[in-house]
Design an enzyme around this catalytic site. Structure first.
Site, mmCIF file in Angstrom:
data_model
loop_
_atom_site.group_PDB
_atom_site.id
_atom_site.type_symbol
_atom_site.label_atom_id
_atom_site.label_comp_id
_atom_site.label_asym_id
_atom_site.label_seq_id
_atom_site.Cartn_x
_atom_site.Cartn_y
_atom_site.Cartn_z
ATOM 1 N N HIS A 56 70.582 63.468 46.847
ATOM 2 C CA HIS A 56 69.192 63.022 46.969
ATOM 3 C C HIS A 56 68.232 63.944 46.238
ATOM 4 O O HIS A 56 67.027 63.903 46.491
ATOM 5 C CB HIS A 56 68.789 62.971 48.440
ATOM 6 C CG HIS A 56 69.727 62.219 49.307
ATOM 7 N ND1 HIS A 56 70.052 60.905 49.069
ATOM 8 C CD2 HIS A 56 70.440 62.583 50.408
ATOM 9 C CE1 HIS A 56 70.922 60.499 49.992
ATOM 10 N NE2 HIS A 56 71.164 61.495 50.802
ATOM 11 N N HIS A 218 71.720 56.051 50.522
ATOM 12 C CA HIS A 218 73.122 56.447 50.391
ATOM 13 C C HIS A 218 73.945 55.441 49.612
ATOM 14 O O HIS A 218 75.151 55.316 49.833
ATOM 15 C CB HIS A 218 73.743 56.658 51.769
ATOM 16 C CG HIS A 218 73.100 57.756 52.540
ATOM 17 N ND1 HIS A 218 72.050 57.552 53.390
ATOM 18 C CD2 HIS A 218 73.334 59.091 52.558
ATOM 19 C CE1 HIS A 218 71.671 58.716 53.913
ATOM 20 N NE2 HIS A 218 72.421 59.656 53.432
#
Ligand SMILES: Nc1ncnc2c1ncn2[C@@H]1O[C@H](COP(=O)(O)OP(=O)(O)O)[C@@H](O)[C@H]1O
Ligand SMILES: Nc1ncnc2c1ncn2[C@@H]1O[C@H](COP(=O)(O)OP(=O)(O)O)[C@@H](O)[C@H]1O
Ligand SMILES: [Mg+2]
Ligand SMILES: [Mg+2]
Ligand SMILES: [Mg+2]
Ligand SMILES: [Mg+2]
Lengths: 330, 209, 330, 209
Positions: A56, A218
């Site tokens: 991320h 995700h």
């Protein structure tokens, strides 16, 4: 799959070496996988720790520095860190005034942070946890795992970080973090899935006329599959969902975030649509971020996060910050 | 055959091998309704369990399972790390310091594992998690143990029950874990954690057969 | 092709609307396609103008602000801006002390900027042009178009911008810009071509085991096709080329730049390799940038730019800058 | 047939249509050895030429070409914008304010265009640019004009020569423009600018036929 890596196993270790080499303002503990401020914890200041799966970036390591986090614990790609690691981050952040854990709402993150908090308690470090869950794409319910923590986490880290830097105590900082999470909503759309190095292929397949609506961070599929449409419509759809969940009005902080693989020129185009939508609904973009702030590897798509500002939040947002990924005022 | 230190170690060894052999399948199941890391997580976790057992050189079956659980918690991450880690640790603690146990004690240990998972994760039967494989397996194991059946028979029945529980997760909509974010789209897939639980119980059946 | 756009024709206009909405520090002239500082030109300061094709964001519009550019002229995707547009940018940047044109060495950019300079001369604005050509991938020769201007352009804009902010006159600023270009070398490798919206498909096709070595910033093929390799080798290859062209020693400013579609976690991994290579060759990373600074839409790959620092360059690099994409010290 | 205001306007109109019809091909050629925008650039440029002609309503063929050139420079960008723009402007200026010209004057105008491109871009024959189509075309045009041949014949010969010049760019290695960055890899492809020049000259042959 072609990735700029040495091997899927070394991705995190290599990236941490790179962060260490790039940012003298950071201390990178390669053994424990903890990124903290080079100067160590600020005595008397509430420490802020966040963490979660990697992939991320710049979240979370890129937000370690003055005015934001004290330490971050990056797990494997898309996998929450382990308790010992979070404990090490907590110790690195502890300046004697207690430590705030900022945890995105995923079962794995919540459980590992909870275990770490228990270990910290054994070491007499007071820990309060705030769980972010700003994703308007997920139906909220006490019978389920609830909503995901997504883009709003960046706002929480910045604003709670500013409060801690001002000298607020642990409960106050935690209260502000909780409040920021409560007044923030996010929604994301993906055009093309990212590829986890260990998996070697995209997380899902989409045809040229399809998008995933309501994805998380995700690489997972969204709440439904939709038709590809002009960015005007995709942004409008996202803001409609957010608005239905928590009506938008007044001064807003708006983040138009890229998922890692979408060019900045397109993110600006998307932001133009967001700003027009918001003005058209009588609200106002008072502050904004446009770029890659919480990504999903090389996924193509965007997310929008909107926070309802008040004077305090605005002051804390504008307060100086000096991290690798967010910096102003010093 | 009793459940002693060697058998407990053989169980974890076999479980690790089974998970590694099926790593891609577990990852595939997780990619469909989660984030595609369950295979890697379980492989890393059970490797860590073996490493920790090798380091600690435990001398009772209870200690073997506690060592396995600690290793899993320390290295896995994700939802499965704390859940499986606590499960093995609590199962080990339930065995106490006996050098060897029979079916009823092992059944109680498996039940302790189930309770640990339920407490930590807050999920129940029908939420489409590993519990849907473990709960019927524990019941099947205990039923045979209560009738005085041997560990081999109880473990085989547990593995079969887990397999049925796994199949039964397909029509369920997930209410816990990452798959819950998919809402109705989580229907139609096996739960990855239920699949790994089934592998682990099948390994127990094999090493006790 | 799936792009976050309304139509291939509206990409630039939409992005400029987005920049205008996102950055109150900028004035965006949608008609002339000029991005300049909101406060207007700084009287008595040398003005800095750059521009070129779009698709390289944040370059150049994202570098408009205190300590860097005064105005930017973004052309169509990968197409240099037109003379009238560059003239408008030049006027917006003119504070009475003359204007520096920072031009990347492409025939189109050079010709259009030259025409604009002639038009500015008609308007009594003194213009000096500096052409950047830092790409070590291209053989240099007076019989050809010469080397391309690539990543080093970011260094030129920052350092010349700082000199102008300090009050240096036009010839001095131009001299510094020229010097920065001379002591900078860059090299780039692509893993997957970007997609120009109007073209609708990637600029070139690569197999899973292939890379393009020595690419520019316009999605064009490189000087040769090579085999996919670990990032250690790809970075080593790049630095070998740079080192052979201009030996690296002493204190360096190093930019590990993404081409738009490569995740930040991979760029950090690549930077780890670059830092190790440099230390291994007895030089030192004194300053660095890791991220997307000069991109090629959603192309996957990286470029490395290396500048040999001296005390003056270091001071100017460290001087405060406040632009959308590069900010520190204020 | 003489070259007057109507013919000049028809030429630019036909050139615009030809380029638009072949836009994808021009872009494809540019993608191979450049940056894949030549089709879009030429379409945008020649549209701007037409718009400018419509706005200025020029009354001589020279003014038509000057208007076209100005429109091209103002809207095209890239290498082709200044090069073609200057070429048309200089060709127009060479025609002066004549209401109509014959083959020798038009030949001289085409030569002025060639000179403009050479001066501005610094390229020569053999560098794999539009010059490799334009230079032989100008020579062919002028040869026929010098023999007293009509514009139609000269223009047809020019277009043929341009086509041959275009084909001759295939084995060349580029020394100017973006394709030069490819070094030896630029060999084996037609130059996109030479291709658009050929289209423009073929349009001249058609409107004067
Ligand atoms: N609250 C919970 N209770 C029991 N099991 C759970 C819970 N949440 C998730 N799980 C199990 O964990 C599995 C996913 O594990 P894994 O993929 O390793 O972790 P993560 O979801 O963090 O990526 C699910 O398939 C499910 O069986
Ligand atoms: N220096 C030059 N002299 C003459 N023609 C040139 C020169 N540089 C480029 N060209 C021509 O321009 C063409 C490319 O035009 P275009 O693609 O529109 O511009 P750009 O290269 O800026 O993208 C080339 O194919 C070549 O024919
Ligand atoms: Mg995970
Ligand atoms: Mg998972
Ligand atoms: Mg171009
Ligand atoms: Mg081109």
């Amino acid at each position: 799959m072609k990735k700029l890596i040495n091997s899927p196993d070394s991705v995190i270790a290599d990236a941490l070496r790179g962060m260490a080499a790039a940012h003298p303002s950071l201390a990178v503990d390669l053994e424990n996988r903890v990124v903290s401020r080079a100067g160590g914890a600020t005595q008397g200041k509430v420490g802020l720790v966040s963490g979660g799966g990697s992939g991320h970036e710049p979240l979370h390591g890129g937000y370690v520095g003055y005015g934001m986090l004290d330490a971050a614990a990056p797990g494997e790609v898309y996998t929450s860190p382990v308790p010992d690691q979070i404990l090490a981050a907590t110790k690195a952040a502890d300046g004697g005034a207690g430590v705030l854990h900022i945890v995105k709402n995923y079962t794995g993150d919540v459980l590992n942070f909870r275990m770490a908090a228990e270990l910290a308690d054994d070491d007499d470090i007071r820990v309060v946890s705030v769980v972010t869950n700003d994703d308007a794409a997920v139906e909220d319910s006490t019978y389920t795992a609830g909503r995901r923590g997504v883009g709003g986490t960046v706002f929480v880290e910045k604003i709670a970080g500013a409060a801690a830097e001002e000298g607020a105590d642990l409960d106050t900082v935690a209260g502000i973090a909780t409040h920021v999470n409560e007044v923030t909503r996010s929604f994301a759309i993906a055009l093309h899935a990212g590829t986890v190095p260990a998996a070697g292929k995209p997380g899902f397949d989409l045809a040229d006329d399809e998008v995933e609506l309501g994805v998380g961070i995700h690489g997972e599929p969204g709440r439904e599959r939709g038709s590809m449409a002009p960015v005007h419509d995709l942004v409008g759809y996202s803001l409609d969902v957010i608005h239905a969940d928590r009506p938008l009005s007044g001064d807003l902080l708006v983040m138009l975030n890229g998922q890692g693989g979408t060019p900045l020129i397109e993110l600006y185009g998307a932001f133009a649509e967001a700003a027009a939508w918001i003005e058209g609904h009588g609200a106002r973009v008072a502050r904004s971020l446009v770029g890659n702030y919480i990504t999903s590897l090389d996924q193509q798509g965007f997310s929008i996060s909107v926070l309802a500002l008040d004077d305090d939040l605005l002051r804390l947002w504008d307060a100086p910050v000096a991290t690798p990924a967010l910096r102003w005022g010093r | 055959m009793a459940f002693d230190t060697a058998t407990a170690t053989a169980w974890i060894t076999a479980a690790e091998a089974a998970v590694k052999a099926d790593e891609a399948r577990l990852t595939g199941l997780d990619a469909a309704i989660g984030d595609g890391d369950h295979g890697a997580n379980m492989a890393r976790g059970l490797s860590a369990a073996l490493t920790n057992i090798a380091e600690k050189a435990p001398t009772t079956p209870g200690d073997v399972l506690v060592s396995a659980g600690r290793g899993i918690v320390a290295k896995t991450g994700g939802a499965s790390g704390p859940l499986y880690g606590s499960a093995f640790r609590r199962a080990g603690k339930a065995l106490g310091d006996a050098a060897s146990v029979e079916a009823p004690e092992l059944g109680a240990a498996l039940e302790a594992a189930l309770t640990a998972i339920k407490e930590l994760g807050g999920a129940n039967e029908g939420d489409k998690t590993m519990i849907d494989a473990l709960a019927p397996a524990v019941a099947a194991f205990q039923a045979i143990a209560a009738d005085g059946g041997p560990i081999a028979m109880a473990a085989a029945a547990a593995a079969d029950a887990a397999e049925q529980g796994l199949a039964a997760t397909i029509p369920l909509q997930a209410r816990k874990g990452r798959a819950s974010y998919l809402g109705p789209r989580s229907v139609g897939h096996e739960d990855p954690g239920a699949a790994s639980t089934t592998l682990i119980l099948r390994a127990l059946a094999e090493v006790t057969a």
